[in-house]
Structures are given as C-alpha cells and as structure tokens.
Design a protein around this motif. Sequence first.
Motif, PDB file in Angstrom:
ATOM      1  N   PRO A  40      13.923 -17.926  -3.693  1.00 27.43           N
ATOM      2  CA  PRO A  40      13.289 -16.394  -3.276  1.00 27.43           C
ATOM      3  C   PRO A  40      14.556 -15.324  -3.364  1.00 27.43           C
ATOM      4  O   PRO A  40      15.844 -15.873  -3.420  1.00 27.43           O
ATOM      5  N   GLN A  41      14.355 -14.343  -3.931  1.00 27.84           N
ATOM      6  CA  GLN A  41      15.164 -13.151  -4.231  1.00 27.84           C
ATOM      7  C   GLN A  41      14.667 -12.040  -3.795  1.00 27.84           C
ATOM      8  O   GLN A  41      13.623 -11.868  -3.837  1.00 27.84           O
ATOM      9  N   LEU A  42      15.634 -10.836  -3.472  1.00 32.53           N
ATOM     10  CA  LEU A  42      15.105  -9.505  -3.141  1.00 32.53           C
ATOM     11  C   LEU A  42      15.866  -8.615  -3.924  1.00 32.53           C
ATOM     12  O   LEU A  42      17.141  -8.660  -4.152  1.00 32.53           O
ATOM     13  N   LEU A  43      15.180  -7.714  -4.837  1.00 28.97           N
ATOM     14  CA  LEU A  43      15.664  -6.740  -5.576  1.00 28.97           C
ATOM     15  C   LEU A  43      15.318  -5.296  -5.095  1.00 28.97           C
ATOM     16  O   LEU A  43      14.011  -5.194  -4.820  1.00 28.97           O
ATOM     17  N   GLN A  44      16.420  -4.572  -4.392  1.00 25.68           N
ATOM     18  CA  GLN A  44      15.844  -3.331  -3.929  1.00 25.68           C
ATOM     19  C   GLN A  44      16.292  -2.207  -5.071  1.00 25.68           C
ATOM     20  O   GLN A  44      17.384  -1.864  -5.752  1.00 25.68           O
ATOM     21  N   VAL A  45      15.266  -1.506  -5.441  1.00 29.85           N
ATOM     22  CA  VAL A  45      15.172  -0.574  -6.405  1.00 29.85           C
ATOM     23  C   VAL A  45      14.998   0.884  -5.774  1.00 29.85           C
ATOM     24  O   VAL A  45      14.035   1.375  -5.201  1.00 29.85           O
ATOM     25  N   MET A  46      16.271   1.555  -5.876  1.00 25.43           N
ATOM     26  CA  MET A  46      16.276   2.977  -5.067  1.00 25.43           C
ATOM     27  C   MET A  46      15.545   3.958  -6.260  1.00 25.43           C
ATOM     28  O   MET A  46      15.680   4.095  -7.373  1.00 25.43           O
ATOM     29  N   ILE A  47      14.610   4.416  -5.336  1.00 22.49           N
ATOM     30  CA  ILE A  47      13.829   5.495  -6.206  1.00 22.49           C
ATOM     31  C   ILE A  47      14.184   6.965  -5.112  1.00 22.49           C
ATOM     32  O   ILE A  47      14.260   6.963  -4.272  1.00 22.49           O
ATOM     33  N   ASP A  48      14.005   8.227  -6.184  1.00 27.62           N
ATOM     34  CA  ASP A  48      14.397   9.447  -5.614  1.00 27.62           C
ATOM     35  C   ASP A  48      13.160   9.866  -4.527  1.00 27.62           C
ATOM     36  O   ASP A  48      11.760   9.533  -4.993  1.00 27.62           O
ATOM     37  N   PRO A  49      13.651  10.335  -3.071  1.00 32.25           N
ATOM     38  CA  PRO A  49      12.522  10.395  -2.388  1.00 32.25           C
ATOM     39  C   PRO A  49      11.577  11.469  -2.851  1.00 32.25           C
ATOM     40  O   PRO A  49      10.421  11.749  -2.377  1.00 32.25           O
ATOM     41  N   HIS A  50      11.633  12.033  -3.883  1.00 31.46           N
ATOM     42  CA  HIS A  50      10.745  13.453  -4.247  1.00 31.46           C
ATOM     43  C   HIS A  50       9.896  12.953  -5.506  1.00 31.46           C
ATOM     44  O   HIS A  50       9.537  13.773  -6.170  1.00 31.46           O
ATOM     45  N   THR A  51      10.230  11.791  -5.880  1.00 27.46           N
ATOM     46  CA  THR A  51       9.358  11.218  -7.046  1.00 27.46           C
ATOM     47  C   THR A  51       7.795  11.024  -6.625  1.00 27.46           C
ATOM     48  O   THR A  51       7.465  10.323  -5.553  1.00 27.46           O
ATOM     49  N   ASN A  52       6.964  11.893  -7.353  1.00 24.60           N
ATOM     50  CA  ASN A  52       5.689  11.729  -7.057  1.00 24.60           C
ATOM     51  C   ASN A  52       5.002  10.729  -7.536  1.00 24.60           C
ATOM     52  O   ASN A  52       5.132  10.072  -8.521  1.00 24.60           O
ATOM     53  N   THR A  53       3.488  10.438  -7.318  1.00 21.81           N
ATOM     54  CA  THR A  53       2.676   9.583  -7.701  1.00 21.81           C
ATOM     55  C   THR A  53       1.948  10.398  -8.705  1.00 21.81           C
ATOM     56  O   THR A  53       0.930  11.138  -8.098  1.00 21.81           O
ATOM     57  N   VAL A  60       0.897  -1.381   0.043  1.00 20.02           N
ATOM     58  CA  VAL A  60       0.034  -0.009   0.117  1.00 20.02           C
ATOM     59  C   VAL A  60       0.806   1.263  -0.019  1.00 20.02           C
ATOM     60  O   VAL A  60       1.835   1.347   0.721  1.00 20.02           O
ATOM     61  N   GLY A  61       0.528   2.092  -0.904  1.00 28.79           N
ATOM     62  CA  GLY A  61       1.424   3.400  -1.016  1.00 28.79           C
ATOM     63  C   GLY A  61       1.585   3.742  -2.557  1.00 28.79           C
ATOM     64  O   GLY A  61       1.076   3.332  -3.540  1.00 28.79           O
ATOM     65  N   SER A  62       2.819   4.490  -2.582  1.00 30.42           N
ATOM     66  CA  SER A  62       2.945   5.047  -4.025  1.00 30.42           C
ATOM     67  C   SER A  62       3.377   3.839  -4.959  1.00 30.42           C
ATOM     68  O   SER A  62       2.850   4.010  -5.901  1.00 30.42           O
ATOM     69  N   HIS A  63       4.007   2.835  -4.434  1.00 31.53           N
ATOM     70  CA  HIS A  63       4.426   1.963  -5.266  1.00 31.53           C
ATOM     71  C   HIS A  63       3.221   0.978  -5.760  1.00 31.53           C
ATOM     72  O   HIS A  63       3.225   0.243  -6.996  1.00 31.53           O
ATOM     73  N   GLN A  64       2.259   0.968  -4.885  1.00 30.43           N
ATOM     74  CA  GLN A  64       0.751   0.323  -5.260  1.00 30.43           C
ATOM     75  C   GLN A  64       0.206   1.101  -6.371  1.00 30.43           C
ATOM     76  O   GLN A  64      -0.111   0.138  -7.482  1.00 30.43           O
ATOM     77  N   MET A  65       0.305   2.260  -6.442  1.00 24.23           N
ATOM     78  CA  MET A  65      -0.335   3.166  -7.751  1.00 24.23           C
ATOM     79  C   MET A  65       0.668   2.967  -8.968  1.00 24.23           C
ATOM     80  O   MET A  65       0.036   2.761  -9.976  1.00 24.23           O
ATOM     81  N   TRP A  66       1.685   2.956  -8.747  1.00 27.62           N
ATOM     82  CA  TRP A  66       2.839   2.777  -9.984  1.00 27.62           C
ATOM     83  C   TRP A  66       2.461   1.557 -10.561  1.00 27.62           C
ATOM     84  O   TRP A  66       2.355   1.257 -11.685  1.00 27.62           O
ATOM     85  N   ALA A  67       2.425   0.265  -9.806  1.00 26.58           N
ATOM     86  CA  ALA A  67       1.993  -0.878 -10.416  1.00 26.58           C
ATOM     87  C   ALA A  67       0.746  -0.996 -10.835  1.00 26.58           C
ATOM     88  O   ALA A  67       0.300  -1.630 -12.116  1.00 26.58           O
ATOM     89  N   ALA A  68      -0.454  -0.325 -10.289  1.00 27.03           N
ATOM     90  CA  ALA A  68      -1.539  -0.352 -10.813  1.00 27.03           C
ATOM     91  C   ALA A  68      -1.636   0.137 -12.061  1.00 27.03           C
ATOM     92  O   ALA A  68      -2.388  -0.063 -13.113  1.00 27.03           O
ATOM     93  N   GLN A  69      -0.885   1.470 -12.254  1.00 24.82           N
ATOM     94  CA  GLN A  69      -1.050   2.229 -13.601  1.00 24.82           C
ATOM     95  C   GLN A  69      -0.319   1.407 -14.656  1.00 24.82           C
ATOM     96  O   GLN A  69      -0.549   1.493 -15.774  1.00 24.82           O
ATOM     97  N   SER A  70       0.825   0.695 -14.360  1.00 27.95           N
ATOM     98  CA  SER A  70       1.974   0.041 -15.520  1.00 27.95           C
ATOM     99  C   SER A  70       1.988  -1.202 -15.664  1.00 27.95           C
ATOM    100  O   SER A  70       2.798  -1.574 -16.344  1.00 27.95           O
ATOM    101  N   LEU A  71       1.808  -1.964 -14.592  1.00 30.78           N
ATOM    102  CA  LEU A  71       1.997  -3.499 -14.679  1.00 30.78           C
ATOM    103  C   LEU A  71       1.176  -4.092 -15.916  1.00 30.78           C
ATOM    104  O   LEU A  71       0.280  -3.782 -16.100  1.00 30.78           O
ATOM    105  N   GLU A  72       1.957  -4.889 -16.514  1.00 25.13           N
ATOM    106  CA  GLU A  72       1.233  -5.756 -17.598  1.00 25.13           C
ATOM    107  C   GLU A  72       0.937  -7.020 -17.221  1.00 25.13           C
ATOM    108  O   GLU A  72       1.616  -7.904 -17.139  1.00 25.13           O
ATOM    109  N   ILE A  73      -0.353  -7.300 -16.954  1.00 24.93           N
ATOM    110  CA  ILE A  73      -0.820  -8.529 -16.199  1.00 24.93           C
ATOM    111  C   ILE A  73      -1.416  -9.171 -17.178  1.00 24.93           C
ATOM    112  O   ILE A  73      -2.475  -8.701 -18.024  1.00 24.93           O
ATOM    113  N   TYR A  74      -1.114 -10.379 -17.608  1.00 24.32           N
ATOM    114  CA  TYR A  74      -1.743 -11.404 -18.458  1.00 24.32           C
ATOM    115  C   TYR A  74      -2.488 -12.355 -18.233  1.00 24.32           C
ATOM    116  O   TYR A  74      -2.958 -12.228 -16.767  1.00 24.32           O
TER     117      TYR A  74
END
Length: 573
Positions: free
Chosen positions: A535-548, A389-403
């Motif tokens: 299992p794997q973890l990928l940390q994706v660094m996003i600029d703190p001022h990136t808006n949704t 829940v949060g900004s990443h949730q909306m980025w996912a909803a806007q742009s994920l390609e779900i088949y």
Amino acid sequence: MMKASDFIAEFLMKKGIKSVFELSGGMITHILDSLNQKTDINIITMHHEQGAAFAAEGYARVTGLPGIALATSGPGATNLLTGIGSCYFDSTPAVFITGQVNRHELKGDREIRQLGFQETDIVTMAKPITKACFHVSDANDLPNIFESAFKIALEGRPGPVLIDIPMDIQRIQIEDNFLIDNNIKSLGIDSTILEGLIENIKKAKKPLILSGRGIKASKSQEQFLDFIKKTKIPVITTLLGLDTIAYDNSQRVGFIGSYGNRWANIAFGECDLLIVLGSRLDIRQTGADTKFIENRKIYHIDCEKGEVNNRVKGCKAIITDLKFFFTEFEKAVFNISFISKEEWNKRINDLKNTWPDIKELDAKGINPNVFMHLLSNKSKKAKVYLADVGSHQMWAAQSLEIYKHQQFLTSGGMGAMGFSLPAGIGASIGLNKEPVVVLVGDGCMQINIQELQTIVRNKLPIKIIVLNNRTLGMIRQFQDSYFESRYQSTYWGYDAPDFAKVAMAYGIDAKTIENQKEIENAVNWLWNVENEKKPQLLQVMIDPHTNTYPKIAFGRPITEMEPFAKPIAMEAT
C-alpha cells in the motif's frame, strides 16, 4: 440439526462467498463465531460499519457475487444505511445481515420507544433503499429467507437485501435444510420492436450507443462488445459505464453528462439514433432540459419498466435483461451486415480534436486532467480504479485511460463521500489482493480515513491518490457561480491535514507532489518492483481554485457547457 448461526455461515460458504465485511458487536457474535469455526470465509474487520458496507459493495462489483456486510443492532445497523443506499441506486447485489436484540426484548406494539438495549427497527428504516427486508421471527424460516435474499439480490436489476436476526434465534437448533433455487427468469422481447431497431440502425446517419452500469450489473460485458463490434456504432458512456469500453477501442467516444467530455456531449446532442443500454437517463446524464434529445429515435433497453419514458419521453421501450436482449439481437442479425458511418466517425474525431480535455481549464500548478492521463498510462498493473465523490471524481471520469482488463467503480446515484477507500478494500480482496487505485479528495478522505489501518493489517496493495485542494472544490465552484464567492464550510471553516504524514503514522509509505514536473517520478514510484505489492499514498496538491470544467451551464442543455457558455441565474420560484 445445527445451530442457526452455523447454518448462516455454511450457507454463505455454499454460495461461493469468500470474504465478508463487518464491525463486531454483541448481537452478531454468534454469527462471527460460526463463520470462524465452521468455514474458511475470510472475515474482514473494518473500523466503521459504513466502511463495511462500502467494502461489501466493492467486493460485489468485481466478483458478481452479493457483497456481505454484518453489523450489530442499533448504531451498527444504522451505520450501514448509506452503503445500503449506494448499492440500491447503483444496482449492486448485496446481503446485509444485522443482529437484533432477543425476541423477548423487542418492544412490539407497546407505546414506548425502546425496550432492549440498542433495539432499533432497522427493517422499517431500510425498506425504501432495499429490494427486500426480512425480520426473522422463526428460526426455521432461515433457509427460505436466505435463499430468497440471494435470489432477490441477483435477479432483474440487482440490489441489496437486508436480513435482521434476533440474537436468541441465532443460537437455536434448526434443520440443516439447504435449498437451491437458481432459476432467474428474463422478460421477452417484442419481435416487431427488435426488427424496427435493426432497420433504424441501417438507416441512421449519426447513431450512438449509450452504455451504462446495467452492462456490468447484468454480467453481459462480452456480449456488449460483440454487439458494438457487429453494429459498428460509436459508444458514449455514463459515469458508471466508463469501464464498459476500453480507452483504446476505436468506437469509444467519451463520457457524457453534467461534467462530461465536451465532444461527447455535443455528439450526444447531434445523434439521430440513440440506443440506451443499462442506463436510467438520470438528470446528471441529460441535464434538466431533456427536450434536446427527444427529437430523435431512442431505443431504451432496461429491466425496469419504470425507468423508461420516465424523464426522457418518446423512447421505444425494450423491457428485458440485457443478456437476453443481446442473445436475441444476435439471432436476429446473424446474416445481416452493418456499415460503419465514416462521415459521422470523422465528425466525432474532429470534435475530440477541437475540445481536448487537458485544455478545458487553466490550472495553476498541477492540471488534474493531465495528471489522470499520466497516472493511468503508467498504471496498467491496476485492476480497478475507484473514485470518490467530487471534483476529482469528474476529473477521473473525463481523463482516466481505462483498458479492457480494468474496472472503474464509484458511487453514482447515492454520490456518497467516503466510498472509495473502503470500496477499494473490498475490490482488492474480491480480486485476491490484486492492486487497485483509490482516487480520493481531501474531504472524502477524512470520512473513512480509519480504514487505512484495515489496509495495513490485511497487507493490501492499494495505491491511494489524495487530490488535496484543501477545499470542498465542487461546492466551492458552485459558490463562485451563485454566492459571490462566499466559501462558507468549503474553504472557510474547513481544513485538511497532511495526508502523507497521516499515512506514515499508519505504516504506509507516502509522498507529496506539488508541481507538474514531479508527476512521472511519483507515479513510477507507485509501481516499481519493490512497491508493487505494497500500500502507498501519493498526495497530489491541487490549487484550491482549480475548477471542474467542462460543466453544464445551469438552465441550458447539456451541449452548452461552462466556461464558454454562461449559466442562467438561479431564481427562486
């Protein structure tokens, strides 16, 4: 005769439950022992009861069976409540079993706070966020209570049921009386309204279908696809309905709502006929101002009468189960053909080309919308995406390609941070340890981070993507708009660790990326043959001022979105 806890264990097995989720405690030891000794049900021990509740929710969403979570009395039971609420608001069937102190330790009507150690009235607490709550006071009632609980959880609009069982009842001998009642009734449809719907589909120049979570909840996904193929109507989706139509389906328009695709919201505002399927038209879908959609014909199909004409007025109500609706509609249009509205389809495509999602924000470093496209393009092996829940949730909803073979799970109505990691565990286990992708922000990750150990212990192929902007981004953006960029508790006084190092401490391979050029190699690393089942973890660094963006402009209709439309200042009333 059989021990009561043995009955519970065998009942769950007879209902087809393959896995349950729990954190052990004294008041559920009899049930756990019976599950271990009397069944082959997989007992998944979590590290927090909230994690067990979310795992049960993830399991239920991918299997269609009620998710089962167990917790002991007192803090164990109360820790389930957030997950119970999430199931309730998002129509997920679940049965939550709590242990309770022995009956002679219950305070009853005494004017005291507590008699037994960890005695807590969980039934009263859970009633507002369950379809039903049962406190077992007679062991012989167990067969009826459990059969009723499963039926209630699944029938109509699905949801959670809680059963609270004193410890002394769990060890009593009872009759092995297994009842069977799978009779679930559907509500009928007024033929006049159905005929009117068919006629309006023929006449409409700019029709849209809004697909919501109810399609999956009613197990009517294939019927829905037949329905849209027959009617040839374009489809907009809610957040919880993202996976009802594949990304490459030509009728898919996009995601609507407060952070929806701009082109989809504009189409939403322009349509002349709206058919709402399994969505409650909540405030994040429509915005506070609903007048902009009340000037067209709206047919609202829902199994709960109270959800229709609640916020959006003037809807034609069809109160029934979606499976039944699709069946009756198919009968009614058997010899009828519908024509595709080519001019309307062209208008929608023009809107998509005018407002591409990857150009809505000017991001320094990694653009989250670009990342979502590249991730999903390379992640065809994933069976489920889970967003927190949060900004990443909306980025996912806007742009994920779900088949078509993929699902999308998130916490909608409750909006519970900490959902995706444990829910991913439940989803992967429900799918026999198939790979799933967990999308989580740095704030959410720190709520149930302990479940990394559950992933390692159960050898689950969960791909964890931490979008780390080192802030609680959605609230930080809100503070920019209304609090003169005073970042109390979002950027000031908040911090996050290096999640790659944390993951490696748990025994999970991890990487960190910081710029756009690294994305493709990192995503390939997740899915190469050597890593596919790990299992794997990928940390994706996003600029703190990136808006949704886009984001609904406060005080304006949902068709007017930031950053181009400016919010109307909030004023105290």
